[in-house]
Scaffold this active site. Sequence first.
Site, PDB file in Angstrom:
ATOM      1  N   CYS A 182       2.608   5.923  19.916  1.00 34.62           N
ATOM      2  CA  CYS A 182       3.635   6.351  20.846  1.00 34.62           C
ATOM      3  C   CYS A 182       4.825   6.853  20.038  1.00 34.62           C
ATOM      4  O   CYS A 182       5.443   6.106  19.295  1.00 34.62           O
ATOM      5  CB  CYS A 182       4.055   5.181  21.716  1.00 34.62           C
ATOM      6  SG  CYS A 182       5.095   5.692  23.064  1.00 34.62           S
ATOM      7  N   THR A 236      12.986  -7.188 -10.857  1.00 38.43           N
ATOM      8  CA  THR A 236      12.634  -8.582 -11.090  1.00 38.43           C
ATOM      9  C   THR A 236      11.485  -8.912 -10.150  1.00 38.43           C
ATOM     10  O   THR A 236      11.580  -8.661  -8.947  1.00 38.43           O
ATOM     11  CB  THR A 236      13.854  -9.487 -10.811  1.00 38.43           C
ATOM     12  OG1 THR A 236      14.883  -9.094 -11.719  1.00 38.43           O
ATOM     13  CG2 THR A 236      13.506 -10.951 -11.010  1.00 38.43           C
ATOM     14  N   ASN A 282      -8.594   3.544   7.971  1.00 38.16           N
ATOM     15  CA  ASN A 282      -8.022   2.417   8.716  1.00 38.16           C
ATOM     16  C   ASN A 282      -8.342   2.444  10.205  1.00 38.16           C
ATOM     17  O   ASN A 282      -8.431   1.403  10.842  1.00 38.16           O
ATOM     18  CB  ASN A 282      -6.506   2.350   8.517  1.00 38.16           C
ATOM     19  CG  ASN A 282      -5.838   3.710   8.556  1.00 38.16           C
ATOM     20  OD1 ASN A 282      -6.251   4.633   7.871  1.00 38.16           O
ATOM     21  ND2 ASN A 282      -4.817   3.832   9.354  1.00 38.16           N
ATOM     22  N   SER A 335      -3.388  -3.495  -0.976  1.00 35.03           N
ATOM     23  CA  SER A 335      -2.276  -4.164  -0.301  1.00 35.03           C
ATOM     24  C   SER A 335      -2.697  -5.564   0.122  1.00 35.03           C
ATOM     25  O   SER A 335      -3.737  -5.739   0.771  1.00 35.03           O
ATOM     26  CB  SER A 335      -1.891  -3.335   0.922  1.00 35.03           C
ATOM     27  OG  SER A 335      -0.888  -4.007   1.648  1.00 35.03           O
ATOM     28  N   ALA A 336      -1.872  -6.567  -0.238  1.00 34.26           N
ATOM     29  CA  ALA A 336      -2.264  -7.969  -0.030  1.00 34.26           C
ATOM     30  C   ALA A 336      -2.392  -8.376   1.435  1.00 34.26           C
ATOM     31  O   ALA A 336      -3.245  -9.175   1.792  1.00 34.26           O
ATOM     32  CB  ALA A 336      -1.242  -8.884  -0.711  1.00 34.26           C
ATOM     33  N   HIS A 337      -1.546  -7.783   2.307  1.00 32.43           N
ATOM     34  CA  HIS A 337      -1.561  -8.298   3.686  1.00 32.43           C
ATOM     35  C   HIS A 337      -2.793  -7.869   4.469  1.00 32.43           C
ATOM     36  O   HIS A 337      -3.007  -8.302   5.589  1.00 32.43           O
ATOM     37  CB  HIS A 337      -0.248  -7.952   4.415  1.00 32.43           C
ATOM     38  CG  HIS A 337      -0.111  -6.539   4.884  1.00 32.43           C
ATOM     39  ND1 HIS A 337      -0.358  -6.157   6.177  1.00 32.43           N
ATOM     40  CD2 HIS A 337       0.291  -5.405   4.244  1.00 32.43           C
ATOM     41  CE1 HIS A 337      -0.120  -4.854   6.317  1.00 32.43           C
ATOM     42  NE2 HIS A 337       0.271  -4.385   5.156  1.00 32.43           N
ATOM     43  N   GLY A 363       0.816  -1.221   0.000  1.00 29.96           N
ATOM     44  CA  GLY A 363       0.000   0.000   0.000  1.00 29.96           C
ATOM     45  C   GLY A 363       0.845   1.264   0.000  1.00 29.96           C
ATOM     46  O   GLY A 363       0.530   2.229  -0.711  1.00 29.96           O
TER      47      GLY A 363
HETATM   48  C1  LIG Z   1      -5.259   3.008   4.518  1.00 33.25           C
HETATM   49  C2  LIG Z   1      -3.888   2.459   4.406  1.00 33.25           C
HETATM   50  N1  LIG Z   1      -3.096   2.846   3.394  1.00 33.25           N
HETATM   51  C3  LIG Z   1      -1.856   2.369   3.242  1.00 33.25           C
HETATM   52  C4  LIG Z   1      -1.336   1.445   4.107  1.00 33.25           C
HETATM   53  C5  LIG Z   1       0.058   0.922   3.882  1.00 33.25           C
HETATM   54  O1  LIG Z   1       0.024  -0.355   3.336  1.00 33.25           O
HETATM   55  P1  LIG Z   1       1.315  -1.315   3.423  1.00 33.25           P
HETATM   56  O2  LIG Z   1       1.394  -1.775   4.850  1.00 33.25           O
HETATM   57  O3  LIG Z   1       1.006  -2.447   2.492  1.00 33.25           O
HETATM   58  O4  LIG Z   1       2.492  -0.519   2.998  1.00 33.25           O
HETATM   59  C6  LIG Z   1      -2.123   0.993   5.174  1.00 33.25           C
HETATM   60  C7  LIG Z   1      -1.576   0.023   6.156  1.00 33.25           C
HETATM   61  O5  LIG Z   1      -1.789   0.148   7.347  1.00 33.25           O
HETATM   62  C8  LIG Z   1      -3.437   1.503   5.337  1.00 33.25           C
HETATM   63  O6  LIG Z   1      -4.230   1.122   6.322  1.00 33.25           O
END
Ligand SMILES: Cc1ncc(COP(=O)(O)O)c(C=O)c1O
Length: 385
Positions: free
Chosen positions: A325, A237, A151, A199-201, A70
Amino acid sequence: MRVYFDHNATTPVDVSAADTMIRVLRDEYGNASSVHRLGQQAKSIMDEARSAVSTLIGAEPSELVFTSGGTESDNFALRGAAEALEPTGRKHLIATSIEHEAVLVTLKALARRGWRTTLLPVGESGIVSPDALKDALTDDTAIVSVMHANNELGTIQPVAELAAIARTKGALVHTDAVQSVAKIPVNVRELGVDLLSLSAHKFNGPKGAGALWIKRGTRIAPILTGGKHERTRRARTENVPAIAGMGVAEERGRSKLEPDAARLAALRDRLEREILSRIPGTMVNGAREPRVPNTTNISFERVEAESLLIALDLEGIAVSTGAACSSGTLEPSHVLRAMGLPTHRAQNSIRFSLGAGNTDAEIDFLLEKLPKAVEKLRSLTGARR
Ligand SMILES: Cc1ncc(COP(=O)(O)O)c(C=O)c1O
């Protein structure tokens, strides 16, 4: 018992995605740019993932660029579009005050390069109003960046409406959909944007894998230059195992999106309802609708969120706080501050973010431990807010 309620931070990797990644890492070591069979096998694994991920967001596979996640996608969208648009002389960029740091800090970097930047306010709902964008737009506005789901709060921004407004001035629209993809239906055409980050995770895929969707014909400069990968939009790559894992996680997530969303919303709503009714001095932060189904952000009066997080962690429950923090002091989150919440309320806030593996029994467990932890901390802090 270990209970994980921090899925907006990251999610566990789907078992089939992990199996696929191990197999690809071990057996499919070809370079996807190589002409020989091993290379072509790696390329076809990537093609499959590209088609899976583009299906998830209603895009054409050729419009998708794989990235390292992301943060890179947001950087690529903003820096790449800024560089491509600079020759037009338009150098104004609008984003919201509740964007992720990946956008906010990038904006600061662009400001140092001579871009004028405007952050839209959100008010207590945590949702941007279309009027705020209308007021900020000028003939000079080149880019508008509005996140899809926040988020920290889960609130969903009216991206389609905002994109339509931005278009009236010919501005390019980017959305950070990292927290909405695979939680709610996301369709790039319906959103009417030009660039979308994912973002995959965040959807049970591996960390360090993501994508930027770039609408065909969009002017954008690469930020990684070198070889001709991704149609010269991102040289390197390719990390084929991670891309393959993202593809599998996407397919698994997509097939369960609707039932999962309904189930998670029911769990989240129960958690929220019970906390508000069992624990006095609790409030939900941000609008409850529209919101992604897995997230709630709750303030606990007279409780330092960081202490509550630690107390819950000792019970085996993982959550996160609305405060970060930094240099030894508790900084209230910029999101809660942007909503105009008093500092103490921002420092009292906990985010619960649910995921596919969570169960009713885990909510019961939380509801057994949380009131006691809150009561204990309140008795220790006495009259402190
Ligand atoms: C809204 C938002 N954008 C971007 C990111 C960043 O993604 P990544 O952890 O894959 O760099 C996050 C991750 O917390 C997110 O919540």
